[in-house]
Design a protein around this motif. Structure first.
Motif, PDB file in Angstrom:
ATOM      1  N   LEU A   1     -41.024  -6.332 -26.712  1.00  0.00           N
ATOM      2  CA  LEU A   1     -41.654  -5.498 -27.937  1.00  0.00           C
ATOM      3  C   LEU A   1     -41.284  -3.873 -27.817  1.00  0.00           C
ATOM      4  CD1 LEU A   1     -45.384  -6.873 -28.218  1.00  0.00           C
ATOM      5  CD2 LEU A   1     -43.297  -7.726 -29.117  1.00  0.00           C
ATOM      6  N   TYR A   2     -40.707  -3.472 -28.720  1.00  0.00           N
ATOM      7  CA  TYR A   2     -40.522  -1.934 -29.044  1.00  0.00           C
ATOM      8  C   TYR A   2     -41.448  -1.531 -30.075  1.00  0.00           C
ATOM      9  CZ  TYR A   2     -36.179  -3.668 -26.857  1.00  0.00           C
ATOM     10  OH  TYR A   2     -35.336  -4.286 -25.797  1.00  0.00           O
ATOM     11  N   ILE A   3     -42.102  -0.658 -29.703  1.00  0.00           N
ATOM     12  CA  ILE A   3     -43.021  -0.148 -30.749  1.00  0.00           C
ATOM     13  C   ILE A   3     -42.893   1.430 -31.296  1.00  0.00           C
ATOM     14  CG2 ILE A   3     -45.627   0.784 -30.823  1.00  0.00           C
ATOM     15  CD1 ILE A   3     -46.585  -1.638 -29.005  1.00  0.00           C
TER      16      ILE A   3
ATOM     17  N   GLU B   1     -50.484   8.847 -25.453  1.00  0.00           N
ATOM     18  CA  GLU B   1     -51.518   7.698 -26.104  1.00  0.00           C
ATOM     19  C   GLU B   1     -50.626   6.445 -25.999  1.00  0.00           C
ATOM     20  OE1 GLU B   1     -54.755   7.466 -27.276  1.00  0.00           O
ATOM     21  OE2 GLU B   1     -55.006   9.228 -26.143  1.00  0.00           O
ATOM     22  N   MET B   2     -49.419   6.536 -26.165  1.00  0.00           N
ATOM     23  CA  MET B   2     -48.494   5.353 -26.277  1.00  0.00           C
ATOM     24  C   MET B   2     -48.471   4.563 -24.965  1.00  0.00           C
ATOM     25  SD  MET B   2     -47.330   5.518 -29.361  1.00  0.00           S
ATOM     26  CE  MET B   2     -45.687   4.471 -29.499  1.00  0.00           C
ATOM     27  N   HIS B   3     -48.793   5.111 -23.680  1.00  0.00           N
ATOM     28  CA  HIS B   3     -49.056   4.370 -22.503  1.00  0.00           C
ATOM     29  C   HIS B   3     -49.968   3.039 -22.646  1.00  0.00           C
ATOM     30  CE1 HIS B   3     -46.709   6.752 -19.614  1.00  0.00           C
ATOM     31  NE2 HIS B   3     -46.987   7.963 -20.246  1.00  0.00           N
ATOM     32  N   LYS B   4     -50.821   3.293 -23.680  1.00  0.00           N
ATOM     33  CA  LYS B   4     -51.686   2.132 -23.801  1.00  0.00           C
ATOM     34  C   LYS B   4     -51.076   1.033 -24.455  1.00  0.00           C
ATOM     35  CE  LYS B   4     -53.193   3.189 -28.372  1.00  0.00           C
ATOM     36  NZ  LYS B   4     -54.431   3.644 -29.522  1.00  0.00           N
ATOM     37  N   TYR B   5     -50.095   1.120 -24.997  1.00  0.00           N
ATOM     38  CA  TYR B   5     -49.125  -0.140 -25.490  1.00  0.00           C
ATOM     39  C   TYR B   5     -48.235  -0.645 -24.497  1.00  0.00           C
ATOM     40  CZ  TYR B   5     -50.531   1.491 -30.000  1.00  0.00           C
ATOM     41  OH  TYR B   5     -51.159   1.902 -31.019  1.00  0.00           O
ATOM     42  N   ARG B   6     -47.825   0.313 -23.450  1.00  0.00           N
ATOM     43  CA  ARG B   6     -46.848  -0.154 -22.260  1.00  0.00           C
ATOM     44  C   ARG B   6     -47.680  -0.821 -21.464  1.00  0.00           C
ATOM     45  NH1 ARG B   6     -42.398   3.762 -21.501  1.00  0.00           N
ATOM     46  NH2 ARG B   6     -42.557   2.699 -19.365  1.00  0.00           N
ATOM     47  N   ASP B   7     -49.001  -0.435 -21.049  1.00  0.00           N
ATOM     48  CA  ASP B   7     -49.638  -0.932 -20.143  1.00  0.00           C
ATOM     49  C   ASP B   7     -50.623  -2.134 -20.323  1.00  0.00           C
ATOM     50  OD1 ASP B   7     -48.148   0.731 -18.354  1.00  0.00           O
ATOM     51  OD2 ASP B   7     -50.042   2.083 -18.878  1.00  0.00           O
ATOM     52  N   GLY B   8     -51.041  -2.147 -21.801  1.00  0.00           N
ATOM     53  CA  GLY B   8     -52.212  -3.082 -22.118  1.00  0.00           C
ATOM     54  C   GLY B   8     -51.798  -4.232 -22.994  1.00  0.00           C
TER      55      GLY B   8
ATOM     56  N   VAL C   1     -45.171  -6.568 -21.927  1.00  0.00           N
ATOM     57  CA  VAL C   1     -43.980  -7.023 -22.679  1.00  0.00           C
ATOM     58  C   VAL C   1     -43.286  -6.013 -23.551  1.00  0.00           C
ATOM     59  CG1 VAL C   1     -44.745  -9.378 -22.936  1.00  0.00           C
ATOM     60  CG2 VAL C   1     -45.753  -7.757 -24.426  1.00  0.00           C
ATOM     61  N   VAL C   2     -44.109  -4.851 -23.416  1.00  0.00           N
ATOM     62  CA  VAL C   2     -43.733  -3.831 -24.282  1.00  0.00           C
ATOM     63  C   VAL C   2     -42.548  -2.615 -23.563  1.00  0.00           C
ATOM     64  CG1 VAL C   2     -44.329  -1.576 -25.601  1.00  0.00           C
ATOM     65  CG2 VAL C   2     -45.759  -3.436 -25.496  1.00  0.00           C
ATOM     66  N   LYS C   3     -41.512  -2.686 -24.040  1.00  0.00           N
ATOM     67  CA  LYS C   3     -40.555  -2.112 -23.165  1.00  0.00           C
ATOM     68  C   LYS C   3     -40.369  -0.572 -23.419  1.00  0.00           C
ATOM     69  CE  LYS C   3     -35.422  -2.246 -21.860  1.00  0.00           C
ATOM     70  NZ  LYS C   3     -34.292  -3.229 -21.982  1.00  0.00           N
ATOM     71  N   GLU C   4     -40.276  -0.475 -24.777  1.00  0.00           N
ATOM     72  CA  GLU C   4     -40.216   0.988 -25.028  1.00  0.00           C
ATOM     73  C   GLU C   4     -40.919   1.559 -26.014  1.00  0.00           C
ATOM     74  OE1 GLU C   4     -36.043   2.102 -26.111  1.00  0.00           O
ATOM     75  OE2 GLU C   4     -35.325   0.492 -24.389  1.00  0.00           O
TER      76      GLU C   4
END
Length: 498
Positions: free
Chosen positions: A406-408, A425-432, A442-445
């Motif tokens: 995933l790329y968000i 705040e974008m770290h929550k997607y990277r880690d969560g 699954v979030v790479k970038e």
């Protein structure tokens, strides 16, 4: 602008120069809070846009704070000192953190343009017509009205001050004492018909035909202007019926303006234009009539499509339009790379018409030709699959999925000084966000999309390619009316497009 009287002085604090300055000289920006004070021994009341401003008493007078409207345009302040009223009208400028008015207009146009292209590509059997607006409301059209109607009001003021007029000459039979000057036509008439009205060699006739010039405002341009006003009134009455208190109130306020415009003196006795509309030299060259014509030409652009955003004006903020625009810009890049097979899912049908199926918290997904997916407002929570969140519900704005990675992208319309915090705040997607099958991240970038340039030494690294490659996060400047080539290159890199 009326100056303050009686020695009373209203001051506004300028946080940039750190000084107090008179209200008349203050520079106001929309959606900002300003401190004010006034030294007076009189009974005092303070209004902004006819609304009382809260204040507290001090040893020397009164003080308080005011918040400017979330829209640029003229704002009116009224002060009451005992029985004396002072009114000051000044201008509230667009927030410097926002895109310019030209960029905003381009954003709306590009949003419509890409929607049209995607609809044509979808191959849907449509009942779409270009015959004007339907009873379904248009978010784009309302956004245009709301953002630029103050400009239209200013244009109308200039026109009403010096409207176009012409002199129409009319031949009238007048008593001779009322004829102020003789013309060759009058002399010729006396010689020919004077005897019928008592003329003799030594006496003029009792009545003389004379030419009278009357000033008239009954011109094509003014008739079309009146037609535009009536059309806008009809349109605002539609918006006044929507189930949104704020839109209803604003539409009612704008209708009060329209009622005043219709009663302006130069429009009395004029009939609204009917039939086809032609662009005259006046509309091409006159400084104010040209702007008036351009405003309504743009209005009808947003009015010419019978498919539009399906959330019935539930969204009113520019940042949400920016999110949708960013999503469609990515779609445009994918279309240029020939990765779009079917855009049907972008649209929903209701009452025989198609609507762009984008709304807040409403997931919309496009399947790509290379097996990828592009999703708007993707919902990720504990019970979703194939990806889930083990903390709380997450709804990233734009998710690009390719090869189970995933790329968000998170559009931020006004980020400015808060860019580092927004990126944090974008770290929550990277880690969560985890895979349901492997329980792996699954979030790479993750990237911020913003119309803000990479200014400021503390933020410029976020825009650099080496920073983004090293940390898998950063920011892209994405603005309407520009090529945005760096961002396109990034999309091509993610999707492995040669």
């Amino acid at each position: 602008m009326v100056q303050l009287n009686s020695g009373d002085k209203m001051l506004i604090f300028d946080e940039v120069q750190m000084v107090w300055e008179p209200l008349q000289e203050a520079y106001f920006e929309e959606a900002r809070i300003y401190r004010w004070k006034v030294e007076t021994n009189s009974a005092f009341r303070f209004f902004m846009q006819q609304v009382p401003v809260a204040m507290t008493s001090t040893n020397s007078g009164w003080e308080g704070v005011l918040e400017t409207p979330f829209e640029s345009g003229f704002i009116q302040f009224k002060m009451l000192f005992d029985n004396h009223e002072t009114v000051i009208e000044t201008y509230c400028y667009s927030d410097s953190r926002k895109m310019t008015e030209q960029q905003y207009t381009l954003l709306l146009e590009e949003l419509l343009e890409e929607s049209q292209v995607c609809f044509q590509k979808s191959g849907l059997a449509s009942h779409v017509s270009g015959t004007g607006y339907t009873k379904d409301y248009s978010l784009l059209q309302w956004s245009y009205i709301e953002s630029s109607i103050y400009q239209l009001r200013n244009i109308f003021r200039h026109i009403a001050h010096q409207p176009l007029r012409s002199l129409k000459r009319e031949e009238l039979l007048m008593r001779r004492e009322k004829v102020t000057h003789a013309t060759p036509r009058s002399v010729s008439w006396v010689e020919r018909y004077g005897q019928s009205y008592g003329a003799t060699p030594n006496k003029l006739p009792s009545h003389i035909q004379s030419t009278k010039a009357n000033e008239s405002f009954d011109l094509y341009e003014n008739r079309l202007l009146l037609k535009n006003i009536l059309d806008l009134e009809e349109l605002l009455n539609v918006y006044k019926t929507v189930k949104d208190d704020e839109i209803q109130k604003k539409a009612a306020d704008y209708l009060n303006w329209i009622a005043h415009w219709k009663n302006v003196e130069f429009l009395h006795g004029i009939t609204a234009h009917k039939g086809t509309v032609a662009i005259t030299q006046v509309f091409r060259k006159h400084p104010h009539y040209r702007l008036w014509y351009q405003w309504f030409h743009a209005l009808y652009q947003y009015n010419s499509l019978s498919f539009d955003l399906g959330q019935k004006l539930a969204l009113k903020d520019t940042f949400l339009l920016y999110e949708m625009w960013c999503y469609l810009q990515i779609i445009k890049v994918l279309r240029e790379y020939r990765l779009l097979n079917d855009t049907t899912s972008l649209f929903t049908k209701k009452d025989g018409f198609y609507f762009l199926n984008l709304a807040e918290n409403k997931e919309s997904t496009l399947l790509l030709a290379n097996g990828g997916e592009l999703t708007y407002q993707k919902t990720i929570q504990i019970n979703t699959s194939p990806y889930y969140s083990f903390t709380h519900r997450m709804i990233p704005d734009i998710v690009l999925e390719f090869r189970d990675i995933l790329y968000i992208f998170d559009p931020k319309y006004r980020v400015a000084a808060n860019l580092p915090m927004a990126l944090g705040e974008m770290h929550k997607y990277r880690d969560g966000v985890l895979s349901r099958i492997t329980d792996q991240q699954v979030v790479k970038e993750v990237y911020i999309l913003t119309p803000v340039e990479n200014e400021g030494s503390d933020k410029k690294d976020f825009y650099r390619e080496d920073f983004q490659n090293r940390y898998g996060m950063g920011a892209f400047c994405l603005k309407s009316g520009e090529s945005n080539s760096i961002f396109k290159k990034k999309i091509a890199e993610i999707l492995e497009v040669n």
